[in-house]
Design an enzyme around this catalytic site. Sequence first.
Site, short mmCIF file in Angstrom:
data_model
loop_
_atom_site.label_atom_id
_atom_site.label_comp_id
_atom_site.label_asym_id
_atom_site.label_seq_id
_atom_site.Cartn_x
_atom_site.Cartn_y
_atom_site.Cartn_z
N CYS A 334 23.09 29.80 37.32
CA CYS A 334 23.99 30.21 36.33
C CYS A 334 24.84 31.34 36.77
O CYS A 334 25.66 31.07 37.78
CB CYS A 334 23.74 30.26 34.72
SG CYS A 334 24.59 30.05 33.48
N HIS A 432 19.84 25.41 34.08
CA HIS A 432 18.74 26.11 33.21
C HIS A 432 17.53 25.09 33.07
O HIS A 432 17.66 24.07 32.82
CB HIS A 432 19.21 26.58 32.01
CG HIS A 432 19.78 27.75 32.04
ND1 HIS A 432 19.66 29.10 32.75
CD2 HIS A 432 21.35 27.96 31.90
CE1 HIS A 432 20.64 29.61 32.69
NE2 HIS A 432 21.81 29.27 32.10
#
Length: 486
Positions: A334, A432
């Site tokens: 991310c 994630h």
Amino acid sequence: MARALMFQGTGSSVGKSVLVAGIARAFRRKGLKVLPFKPQNMSNNAAVTKEGGEIGRAQALQALACGVEPSVHMNPVLLKPQSHIGSQIIVQGKVWGQAKAREYQSIKPQLMPYVLESFERLSKEADIVLIEGAGSASEINLRESDIANMGFAQAVQAPVILIGDIDRGGVIASLIGTHTVLPLEDLKLIKGFIVNKMRGDPTLFTDAMQWISQKTQWKNIGLLPHFPQLSQLPAEDAADLKSVVHSQQKGKLVMSVLLLPTIANFDDFDPLKYEDNVQLNFIEIGDVIPKNSDVIIIPGSKTTIADLEALYQTGWDVDIKAHLRQGGYVMGICGGYQMLGTEISDPYGIEGDTRSIQALNLLSFSTILDRSKILSEVKGHLFMNDAECCGYEMHLGETRHHEHYKSFAILENGRAEGIVSENGKIIGTYLHGIFQGDDARKALLNYFGSKESSINFSDQVENTLDQWADHIEYSLDIAAMLSESV
């Protein structure tokens, strides 16, 4: 409408979140439909829900303990700290605004209707709702506009169990002090107390438990001994991750995660705690990245530009490039993925005053932060071994590749996701939870050079929750808690 029981603490980090999860599992095993609820949470460790919103990771764990899907209504107000610009305010799963601490105090009355609406929804679906407070019950300076502790308890007339942490020291004073400072109308709602994290001989504290009960007239719910296995469950606070190990254990893959100042979604690495063949290090700002690291992971970040600046200031960029020259692996997740490129720009000032920053320049791509936030659960296949993967996206920004690279994964909708360098040593992904799927974790660890993984992560978490519930049932008066719920 369901019965309700609220758990508040004498301070932050006294163990409220995992205690509620364990009690929820214990109540569920008695045949009750249990739902968790936290009016207001502050954490950058978030989870994506079935509605496509986000809540605190602790409430997702509590939902798992209850055997239900997470919902935005389990944590209607989530504050996500954003460095010097205050906190992002998430209301019922979506971005509502942002505010600094003092400004937020005047905003809270506007949020109470959302909190009460979410609580009412849950109350129609359960036998009992377990409510978790936030911070300290004795913050009388914030009481007037409180939506997280006694302010909420009064609004729904929820009975309260107060939790103190003996491991922090001064637990007698913290419990008695709370009794001393709270107004009478709030004291009437407190029905009992728990002393958490007792180490050593519990009989040494028996007299103290009786004395606290006599002094406060609160029911003694029990003294809960320290339970080491809790370290295997998701942590809510990044402060709980500060365990740095610099010595390599023979035969283990050394994976070093950088503890960025506003690290986000750090439960990404929980499955690695269970792996016997992995040594997981969390490296604090200012510490040198261990030279024996096989993999350096740059994790998610709530304020990517500010965290990248901190990375430069501590000299980690030098460590990372030296690590790559020596044949090591680097993985960015991310915000960490965004840092691997050439530039990150923030034209709307979403993260602060800095509008652009040069990134690590390890791969040729750039990222532009925008106002829309991507929140979605995804499935697909990894580039290595075509292993099945699952996870979730939770980010701002569009990443544009300036050269052609192999994709990290191909998602079910056919979209190419992430990036792998030509030599295979650098990986970037927005996904994630990528280590939580057993097939994906096995493939990744094998790719990095570890021995084969054999654990089932979901089974490990379920077993830990069951053991934790056993521990709670043995040590606490479960019947008394049920009898106090209304």
